[in-house]
Design an enzyme around this catalytic site. Sequence first.
Site, PDB file in Angstrom:
ATOM      1  N   ASN A  79      43.406  48.828  44.484  1.00  0.00           N
ATOM      2  CA  ASN A  79      42.541  47.654  44.534  1.00  0.00           C
ATOM      3  C   ASN A  79      42.903  46.862  45.785  1.00  0.00           C
ATOM      4  OD1 ASN A  79      41.239  45.218  44.201  1.00  0.00           O
ATOM      5  ND2 ASN A  79      42.098  44.777  42.178  1.00  0.00           N
ATOM      6  N   ARG A 106      38.784  50.552  43.792  1.00  0.00           N
ATOM      7  CA  ARG A 106      37.858  49.434  43.756  1.00  0.00           C
ATOM      8  C   ARG A 106      37.113  49.428  45.083  1.00  0.00           C
ATOM      9  NH1 ARG A 106      39.295  43.027  43.849  1.00  0.00           N
ATOM     10  NH2 ARG A 106      37.156  42.284  43.729  1.00  0.00           N
ATOM     11  N   HIS A 156      32.803  40.989  41.991  1.00  0.00           N
ATOM     12  CA  HIS A 156      33.836  40.870  40.953  1.00  0.00           C
ATOM     13  C   HIS A 156      33.378  41.535  39.648  1.00  0.00           C
ATOM     14  CE1 HIS A 156      35.504  37.179  43.241  1.00  0.00           C
ATOM     15  NE2 HIS A 156      36.301  38.207  43.445  1.00  0.00           N
ATOM     16  N   HIS A 183      35.941  33.666  37.496  1.00  0.00           N
ATOM     17  CA  HIS A 183      36.972  34.495  38.152  1.00  0.00           C
ATOM     18  C   HIS A 183      37.437  33.707  39.370  1.00  0.00           C
ATOM     19  CE1 HIS A 183      38.723  38.409  39.659  1.00  0.00           C
ATOM     20  NE2 HIS A 183      38.700  37.657  40.758  1.00  0.00           N
ATOM     21  N   ARG A 209      36.841  31.442  52.337  1.00  0.00           N
ATOM     22  CA  ARG A 209      35.385  31.599  52.493  1.00  0.00           C
ATOM     23  C   ARG A 209      34.664  30.324  52.057  1.00  0.00           C
ATOM     24  NH1 ARG A 209      34.868  37.073  49.193  1.00  0.00           N
ATOM     25  NH2 ARG A 209      37.144  37.151  49.192  1.00  0.00           N
ATOM     26  N   GLU A 230      41.252  44.528  36.464  1.00  0.00           N
ATOM     27  CA  GLU A 230      40.270  45.375  37.145  1.00  0.00           C
ATOM     28  C   GLU A 230      40.779  46.810  37.258  1.00  0.00           C
ATOM     29  OE1 GLU A 230      40.701  42.284  39.897  1.00  0.00           O
ATOM     30  OE2 GLU A 230      38.567  42.177  40.365  1.00  0.00           O
TER      31      GLU A 230
END
Length: 393
Positions: free
Chosen positions: A9, A90, A178, A206, A239, A377
């Site tokens: 990931n 991922r 996500h 998340h 971001r 995940e």
Amino acid sequence: MSESLLVLNSGSSSIKFRLFSVTPLELQARGKVTGIGGDTHLQVIDSAGKTLLDEQLSAGAGDHQQALDRLLSWGEQQGLMAELQAAGHRVVHGGTQFHQPMAVDEAVLDHLKQLIPLAPLHQPHNIAGIEALAARLPDLPQVACFDTAFHAAQPPVAQALALPRQFSDEGIRRYGFHGLSYEYIASVLPETLGVAKASGRVVVAHLGNGASMCALHDGRSVASTMGFTALDGLPMGTRCGSIDPGVVLYLISEHGLGVDAVNDLLYHRSGLLGVSGISNDMRELLASSHAHAAEAIELFVYRINRELGSLVAALGGLDALVFTAGIGEHAAPVRAQVGELAAWAGICIDPVANQNHGPGISTPDSAAEVWVIPTNEERMIAQHTCRILGLSA
Ligand code: ADP
């Protein structure tokens, strides 16, 4: 060690990896590379928490490729790679074609590369992981699991952008990200909330270095805050999240910024880092007494509450709110502030339960339940990989 499965990931500043036994699917070892882009560190621990490897990889300029090379060499020395049955990755973007995990072949890899402009911060690192493994172990089956796939069945109106049709026909639409985290949370909701609540209207926040929120109805994604790219929605570590597209036009016309400069500004220099001028890391901001740190947190929380309102509107109500990922799981002050602003939704967070990280953190008279549920995940990717390759019992 018996037959095993490697899950990678690759995030914006870290690579998390886990080694699972295949039958039964159980965690054997885990680890992460941190500080990518700066002082890179590699750590591997076994399932009992014993440290197997702990080393500084580089001072100042570590990158994803170097970190993966070292991890794979170490795994080979330990004999772990000889037992590898498959790898699951991922991959942030599956575009319009990949709505399910895909076994990787040359055509799939080519298509993933074409999608790089849609997720320039993540997709190249995801692909680097696949290619590094393929170079050492060309016969190893690899499966790509997409962050976009879980959202693919959202109602068309939730995926639409109000642009001329030629652009939406080209695939310029909202995708959402996500998805593996939300899919995992959806899979554990029945055992945590009970079957009735789990099939109701749930908003999952998340909140990690990347952050987004998703509206779930009956365990399926119906709306999300991220859109065409993983830049949309909440402000994140670096971001900007949603901004008026007019800002981009202004930066271009008045500041003379080119594509690369705008890209760098919006992806790497905005969000918590940009507003605080201190750090992208919530722990540092919470520990800081500087007014700009408090402003960055205030904006983050304010925007979570605004997006909550939007997602509750899409759901037509709210039965439960779930916090997950680094900030969602560990930052009690952030959850408390969200709870205060979300009083409009009848939400009431119990301060003691919140301080103890739940799992249930709402008061009995809260109109919607509030939960802290750790995401996983990697386990979701392992399950998909086994299913796609027919490895599970
Ligand atoms: P990524 O998107 O890189 O996977 P994570 O889910 O690991 O990110 O979340 C990273 C964020 O979680 C960082 O902002 C970090 O400061 C925050 N975080 C982790 N632990 C804590 C903590 N104990 N208290 C506050 N914030 C935390």
